[in-house]
Design an enzyme around this catalytic site. Structure first.
Site, mmCIF file in Angstrom:
data_model
loop_
_atom_site.group_PDB
_atom_site.id
_atom_site.type_symbol
_atom_site.label_atom_id
_atom_site.label_comp_id
_atom_site.label_asym_id
_atom_site.label_seq_id
_atom_site.Cartn_x
_atom_site.Cartn_y
_atom_site.Cartn_z
ATOM 1 N N LYS A 53 108.274 -11.642 117.537
ATOM 2 C CA LYS A 53 108.633 -11.048 118.832
ATOM 3 C C LYS A 53 109.682 -11.917 119.536
ATOM 4 O O LYS A 53 110.669 -11.406 120.072
ATOM 5 C CB LYS A 53 107.378 -10.884 119.702
ATOM 6 C CG LYS A 53 106.459 -9.774 119.194
ATOM 7 C CD LYS A 53 105.083 -9.781 119.844
ATOM 8 C CE LYS A 53 104.194 -8.735 119.176
ATOM 9 N NZ LYS A 53 102.802 -8.756 119.657
ATOM 10 N N GLN A 97 99.116 -12.272 123.673
ATOM 11 C CA GLN A 97 98.796 -11.873 122.300
ATOM 12 C C GLN A 97 97.281 -11.794 122.114
ATOM 13 O O GLN A 97 96.554 -12.732 122.429
ATOM 14 C CB GLN A 97 99.410 -12.886 121.316
ATOM 15 C CG GLN A 97 99.247 -12.511 119.858
ATOM 16 C CD GLN A 97 99.984 -11.225 119.478
ATOM 17 O OE1 GLN A 97 101.135 -11.016 119.836
ATOM 18 N NE2 GLN A 97 99.304 -10.359 118.752
ATOM 19 N N ASP A 120 103.405 -4.379 127.145
ATOM 20 C CA ASP A 120 102.560 -3.951 126.025
ATOM 21 C C ASP A 120 101.914 -2.593 126.326
ATOM 22 O O ASP A 120 101.414 -1.927 125.430
ATOM 23 C CB ASP A 120 101.451 -4.987 125.775
ATOM 24 C CG ASP A 120 101.604 -5.694 124.443
ATOM 25 O OD1 ASP A 120 102.418 -5.237 123.616
ATOM 26 O OD2 ASP A 120 100.898 -6.700 124.231
#
Ligand code: NDP
Length: 285
Positions: A53, A97, A120
């Site tokens: 990412k 994460q 997200d």
């Protein structure tokens, strides 16, 4: 019939180039789009994901900050970091994460992220926005699947879409996105009897289960579009999806490969959400 491939790498290149162009336009106005990626603990898969990412940001003109913490970080300390990132004007998107260590309540942490920075798309406010058709951030994986369908000109109005899987990050948002495009949507899950009876009726099948070869050729209508979200390993340790790729290729009209399908699109849509967040913050959209 041999299905045509929906190439996630090629589509990603196109979409990432658009992100880079938008990032350059913002930078010309003195705004550098920024993503903060927070990793707690040493989960090897998570380390690979965050590295990918961060690299995707760097390659496409986005500023990224990787914050790594030991597994012992307390929930209060993590919440304090999220709060600081919420207030940091150089950061437009925040990604924590998952999974988090067991002593940290992941739901509480996700809910602490400012919805305007929830790139997200996991915050309850983002889920509510998707459900009600309001502006918000869509979860990256199903958003990427929608972009793949769009890229082949798949008209969803009046089509029957079957989603296999009902997780909050893939299956449920996928079903809502298909519904918003006027597909007739069926959601299947582990308690669905005779899965094939549903999938055989589908013009579009999205498999998001996490079990290799769970969708076989006899379960697919000729000419259907098959999107394979699954990420599994075969006996040789090679990455594969939920779909029996060789068999389904003979029946489907279109199919996504694994690797090189939905996987790269997930990171691409994270970049798209981040540039969108930066543009909104800068009043550019
Ligand atoms: P979850 O484990 O959260 O959900 C799996 C879903 O599959 C559940 O809803 C479950 O049903 C359903 N299911 C399990 N067995 C069956 C069955 N035999 N028949 C029908 N449905 C079944 O997984 P995720 O949604 O997080 O991920 C799904 C897959 O996608 C995984 O392989 C994951 O690695 C991959 N993935 C890939 C991404 C990418 O970028 N390519 C990103 C995110 C995920 P129930 O609810 O009843 O338990």
């Amino acid at each position: 019939m041999t299905a045509q491939l929906i190439d996630g790498n090629a589509l990603s290149r196109t979409l990432r180039a658009e992100v880079a162009t938008r990032a350059a336009a913002l930078e010309a106005r003195g705004v550098v789009p920024g993503l903060a990626v927070v990793l707690v603990g040493e989960n090897p898969a998570s380390q690979v994901y965050v590295r990918n990412k961060v690299k995707a940001c760097e390659d496409n003109g986005l500023h990224s900050v990787l914050e790594k913490y030991p597994a012992e970080l307390s929930e209060a300390e993590l919440l304090a970091r999220v709060d600081a990132l919420n207030k940091d004007p150089a950061i437009h998107g925040i990604l924590v994460q998952l999974p988090l260590p067991p002593h940290i309540d992941a739901h509480k942490v996700i809910e602490a992220i400012a919805p305007a920075k929830d790139v997200d798309g996991f915050h309850v406010a983002s889920a509510g926005a998707l459900m009600t058709g309001s502006p918000g951030f869509w979860p990256c994986t199903p958003y990427g699947c929608m972009k793949m369908l769009e890229s082949i000109g798949c008209e969803l109005r009046g089509k029957h879409a079957v989603v296999i899987g009902r997780s909050n990050i893939v299956g449920k948002p996928m079903a809502l996105m298909l519904l918003a495009k006027n597909a007739t949507v069926t959601i299947c899950h582990s308690a669905t009897p005779d899965l094939g009876a549903f999938t055989r009726q589908a013009d579009v099948v999205v498999a998001a289960v996490g079990k290799r070869n769970m969708l076989t050729a006899d379960m697919v209508k000729p000419g259907a579009v098959v999107i394979d979200v699954g990420m599994n390993r075969n006996e040789e340790g090679k990455l594969c999806g939920d779909v029996d790729f060789a068999g389904v290729c003979e029946v489907a009209g279109w199919i996504t490969p694994v690797p090189g399908g939905v996987g790269p699109m997930t990171i691409t849509m994270l970049l798209v959400n981040t540039i969108e967040a930066a543009e909104r913050a800068a009043g550019a959209t």
